[in-house]
Write a protein that holds these residues in place. Sequence first.
Motif, PDB file in Angstrom:
ATOM      1  N   THR A   1       0.803  -1.222   0.087  1.00  0.00           N
ATOM      2  CA  THR A   1       0.017   0.025   0.060  1.00  0.00           C
ATOM      3  C   THR A   1       0.710   1.064   0.052  1.00  0.00           C
ATOM      4  O   THR A   1       0.635   2.073  -0.594  1.00  0.00           O
ATOM      5  CB  THR A   1      -0.848  -0.065   1.141  1.00  0.00           C
ATOM      6  N   ALA A   2       1.812   1.255   0.902  1.00  0.00           N
ATOM      7  CA  ALA A   2       2.864   2.439   1.000  1.00  0.00           C
ATOM      8  C   ALA A   2       3.525   2.620  -0.417  1.00  0.00           C
ATOM      9  O   ALA A   2       3.839   3.770  -0.778  1.00  0.00           O
ATOM     10  CB  ALA A   2       3.691   2.249   2.067  1.00  0.00           C
ATOM     11  N   LEU A   3       4.020   1.743  -1.032  1.00  0.00           N
ATOM     12  CA  LEU A   3       4.523   1.787  -2.217  1.00  0.00           C
ATOM     13  C   LEU A   3       3.651   2.290  -3.365  1.00  0.00           C
ATOM     14  O   LEU A   3       4.292   3.148  -4.139  1.00  0.00           O
ATOM     15  CB  LEU A   3       5.172   0.477  -2.727  1.00  0.00           C
ATOM     16  N   GLY A   4       2.575   1.952  -3.293  1.00  0.00           N
ATOM     17  CA  GLY A   4       1.457   2.490  -4.369  1.00  0.00           C
ATOM     18  C   GLY A   4       1.241   3.876  -4.140  1.00  0.00           C
ATOM     19  O   GLY A   4       1.078   4.728  -5.279  1.00  0.00           O
ATOM     20  N   PHE A   5       1.155   4.325  -2.847  1.00  0.00           N
ATOM     21  CA  PHE A   5       1.006   5.825  -2.599  1.00  0.00           C
ATOM     22  C   PHE A   5       2.162   6.541  -2.999  1.00  0.00           C
ATOM     23  O   PHE A   5       2.002   7.519  -3.469  1.00  0.00           O
ATOM     24  CB  PHE A   5       0.705   5.950  -1.093  1.00  0.00           C
ATOM     25  N   ARG A   6       3.383   6.163  -2.669  1.00  0.00           N
ATOM     26  CA  ARG A   6       4.594   6.732  -3.144  1.00  0.00           C
ATOM     27  C   ARG A   6       4.760   6.796  -4.764  1.00  0.00           C
ATOM     28  O   ARG A   6       4.776   7.832  -5.419  1.00  0.00           O
ATOM     29  CB  ARG A   6       5.598   6.072  -2.611  1.00  0.00           C
ATOM     30  N   GLU A   7       4.293   5.674  -5.595  1.00  0.00           N
ATOM     31  CA  GLU A   7       4.038   5.891  -7.129  1.00  0.00           C
ATOM     32  C   GLU A   7       3.430   6.413  -7.711  1.00  0.00           C
ATOM     33  O   GLU A   7       3.233   6.980  -8.723  1.00  0.00           O
ATOM     34  CB  GLU A   7       4.312   4.438  -7.649  1.00  0.00           C
ATOM     35  N   TYR A   8       2.135   6.731  -6.920  1.00  0.00           N
ATOM     36  CA  TYR A   8       0.920   7.319  -7.631  1.00  0.00           C
ATOM     37  C   TYR A   8       1.187   8.992  -7.746  1.00  0.00           C
ATOM     38  O   TYR A   8       0.571   9.438  -8.556  1.00  0.00           O
ATOM     39  CB  TYR A   8      -0.292   7.221  -6.517  1.00  0.00           C
ATOM     40  N   ALA A   9       2.145   9.235  -6.785  1.00  0.00           N
ATOM     41  CA  ALA A   9       2.202  10.818  -7.090  1.00  0.00           C
ATOM     42  C   ALA A   9       2.872  11.184  -8.579  1.00  0.00           C
ATOM     43  O   ALA A   9       2.454  11.966  -9.161  1.00  0.00           O
ATOM     44  CB  ALA A   9       3.395  11.325  -6.031  1.00  0.00           C
ATOM     45  N   THR A  10       3.802  10.219  -9.051  1.00  0.00           N
ATOM     46  CA  THR A  10       4.239  10.333 -10.225  1.00  0.00           C
ATOM     47  C   THR A  10       2.903  10.308 -11.553  1.00  0.00           C
ATOM     48  O   THR A  10       2.905  11.317 -12.358  1.00  0.00           O
ATOM     49  CB  THR A  10       5.234   9.109 -10.853  1.00  0.00           C
ATOM     50  N   HIS A  11       2.269   9.319 -11.189  1.00  0.00           N
ATOM     51  CA  HIS A  11       0.877   9.144 -11.997  1.00  0.00           C
ATOM     52  C   HIS A  11       0.058  10.423 -11.951  1.00  0.00           C
ATOM     53  O   HIS A  11      -0.413  10.929 -13.095  1.00  0.00           O
ATOM     54  CB  HIS A  11       0.066   7.948 -11.485  1.00  0.00           C
ATOM     55  N   ALA A  12       0.054  11.044 -10.877  1.00  0.00           N
ATOM     56  CA  ALA A  12      -0.801  12.277 -10.541  1.00  0.00           C
ATOM     57  C   ALA A  12      -0.341  13.410 -10.900  1.00  0.00           C
ATOM     58  O   ALA A  12      -0.745  14.610 -10.749  1.00  0.00           O
ATOM     59  CB  ALA A  12      -1.325  12.444  -9.238  1.00  0.00           C
ATOM     60  N   GLY A  13       1.128  13.420 -11.283  1.00  0.00           N
ATOM     61  CA  GLY A  13       1.759  14.581 -11.548  1.00  0.00           C
ATOM     62  C   GLY A  13       2.121  15.443 -10.519  1.00  0.00           C
ATOM     63  O   GLY A  13       2.211  16.762 -10.692  1.00  0.00           O
ATOM     64  N   GLN A  14       2.250  15.166  -9.403  1.00  0.00           N
ATOM     65  CA  GLN A  14       2.596  15.967  -8.158  1.00  0.00           C
ATOM     66  C   GLN A  14       3.663  15.377  -7.547  1.00  0.00           C
ATOM     67  O   GLN A  14       4.382  14.239  -7.475  1.00  0.00           O
ATOM     68  CB  GLN A  14       1.413  15.451  -7.080  1.00  0.00           C
ATOM     69  N   ASP A  15       4.478  16.580  -7.117  1.00  0.00           N
ATOM     70  CA  ASP A  15       6.000  16.433  -6.569  1.00  0.00           C
ATOM     71  C   ASP A  15       5.687  16.055  -4.963  1.00  0.00           C
ATOM     72  O   ASP A  15       5.910  16.999  -4.247  1.00  0.00           O
ATOM     73  CB  ASP A  15       6.661  17.531  -6.781  1.00  0.00           C
ATOM     74  N   ILE A  16       5.344  14.766  -4.732  1.00  0.00           N
ATOM     75  CA  ILE A  16       5.162  14.292  -3.109  1.00  0.00           C
ATOM     76  C   ILE A  16       6.025  13.281  -3.006  1.00  0.00           C
ATOM     77  O   ILE A  16       6.222  12.402  -3.553  1.00  0.00           O
ATOM     78  CB  ILE A  16       3.735  13.724  -3.186  1.00  0.00           C
ATOM     79  N   ASP A  17       6.821  13.603  -1.782  1.00  0.00           N
ATOM     80  CA  ASP A  17       7.717  12.720  -1.261  1.00  0.00           C
ATOM     81  C   ASP A  17       7.468  11.909  -0.159  1.00  0.00           C
ATOM     82  O   ASP A  17       7.133  12.307   1.019  1.00  0.00           O
ATOM     83  CB  ASP A  17       8.930  13.608  -0.888  1.00  0.00           C
ATOM     84  N   VAL A  18       6.941  10.647  -0.451  1.00  0.00           N
ATOM     85  CA  VAL A  18       6.281   9.807   0.550  1.00  0.00           C
ATOM     86  C   VAL A  18       7.512   8.813   1.196  1.00  0.00           C
ATOM     87  O   VAL A  18       8.061   8.129   0.531  1.00  0.00           O
ATOM     88  CB  VAL A  18       5.149   8.762   0.013  1.00  0.00           C
ATOM     89  N   VAL A  19       7.939   9.342   2.551  1.00  0.00           N
ATOM     90  CA  VAL A  19       9.323   9.027   2.903  1.00  0.00           C
ATOM     91  C   VAL A  19       9.210   7.622   3.887  1.00  0.00           C
ATOM     92  O   VAL A  19      10.134   6.948   4.137  1.00  0.00           O
ATOM     93  CB  VAL A  19       9.995   9.922   3.672  1.00  0.00           C
ATOM     94  N   GLY A  20       8.005   7.228   4.170  1.00  0.00           N
ATOM     95  CA  GLY A  20       7.748   5.940   4.927  1.00  0.00           C
ATOM     96  C   GLY A  20       6.351   5.954   5.595  1.00  0.00           C
ATOM     97  O   GLY A  20       5.316   6.551   5.407  1.00  0.00           O
TER      98      GLY A  20
END
Length: 434
Positions: A124-143
Amino acid sequence: MRGLVLGGTASGVGKTVATLAVCRALADAGVDVRAGKAGPDFIDPSHHRAVTGHPSRTLDPWLEGTAGIRRNFDRDGGDLRVVEGVMGLYDGSVSSTADVAAALDLPVVLVVDAAAGMESVAATALGFREYATHAGQDIDVVGVLAQQAHGGRHADGIREALPDGLAWFGRIPPDPALEIPERHLGLHLGDEAPLPDEALATAAEGVRADRLLDAAREAGRPEDPGRERERTGARVAVARDAAFRFCYPATRERLRERATVTTFSPVAGDPVPDCDGVYLPGGYPELHAAALADGGTLDALGARAADGLPVLGECGGLMALAESLTTDDGTHAMAGVLPAEIGMRDRYRALDHVELAARDRTLTADAGGTLRGHEFHYSEATPARDARFAFDVRRGDGIDGDHDGLTEYRTLGTYAHVHAASGAFDRFVEVLDG
């Protein structure tokens, strides 16, 4: 100021308790910690304040703009601000937790309900981190911070499954003592149902404060520091008690910066102070309807309003300024200033960010001016046929789907709450001073 954002995978995963545990863990580690809340909210910040001892700052791009939330984030001093997200990380059409994290350039710690998962929590966490690229947002999910996670094999399994680049920030154990009771509009307030200190201290022991400190970073600073505003000679009376308590810290501060402010309690039957105008914030008038009806303050306020005293009411303030308020225990007379009857409903009637356009010059806007705010209420207003509205609704529901802001004499009552960054309260005190 440095900071980080606690974003959830969804509503109801325990972001508020996680935020309180993180704040406690950081404080126990010697950090001068502050809190913030992504999106409009009056209830969660009350719990933040109960733990940190400082105001929790509302951070919402719709209400304040990017420069506004950057200025608000940096208030109060302190070493680090922990920002609690709203709903799921990416949820919200005009203002999401991800939007706030991006505007402040802060890392996101993902709060995940781990009650029934181990490796799937990592997925789940990996999906949330990678979704930022799909959404075009510069979001840094760090853990990840795991809610409802037992120790031992359960926590070890989650930690070991996390891929590179996703840190383990600890766990919040399952504990009934960490459950905050709810009612309509959300949780009970922080001074009504604070978490037991022993339970919060135990939860904080499972949080890796050292890793959070390493992950935190300096928030983006506003290019526009904001203009200095002249102090006026206005005197404003602000209702402040158990019925009228939904007021942003920034609003109280702006009023005190620009006017002389006194507070009074309609629930206690206080007299209306000598003033140039009255502000009734939102809150829970429905829980105190009998006291408000019998206390005499609203009757006096109604008479003062009929004589031309400017009165501004938001949501609960609108309800108190109406003719009557019907709750489960009957119908109660209110101030009788605004031509509407108010009734409580079992389900919420509106929940959204709003945008309003002023039809004419009013207490909080010039003719044609716009205000952004939010609405969340379980009450429903039935205006009289000849009622006059101050605003057309461009987004949201307002009072009747098309309009908000009932107006009579020099009184204005809206379902919308607006932030000090909107300029509405500057306009209010300037009208009083004029």
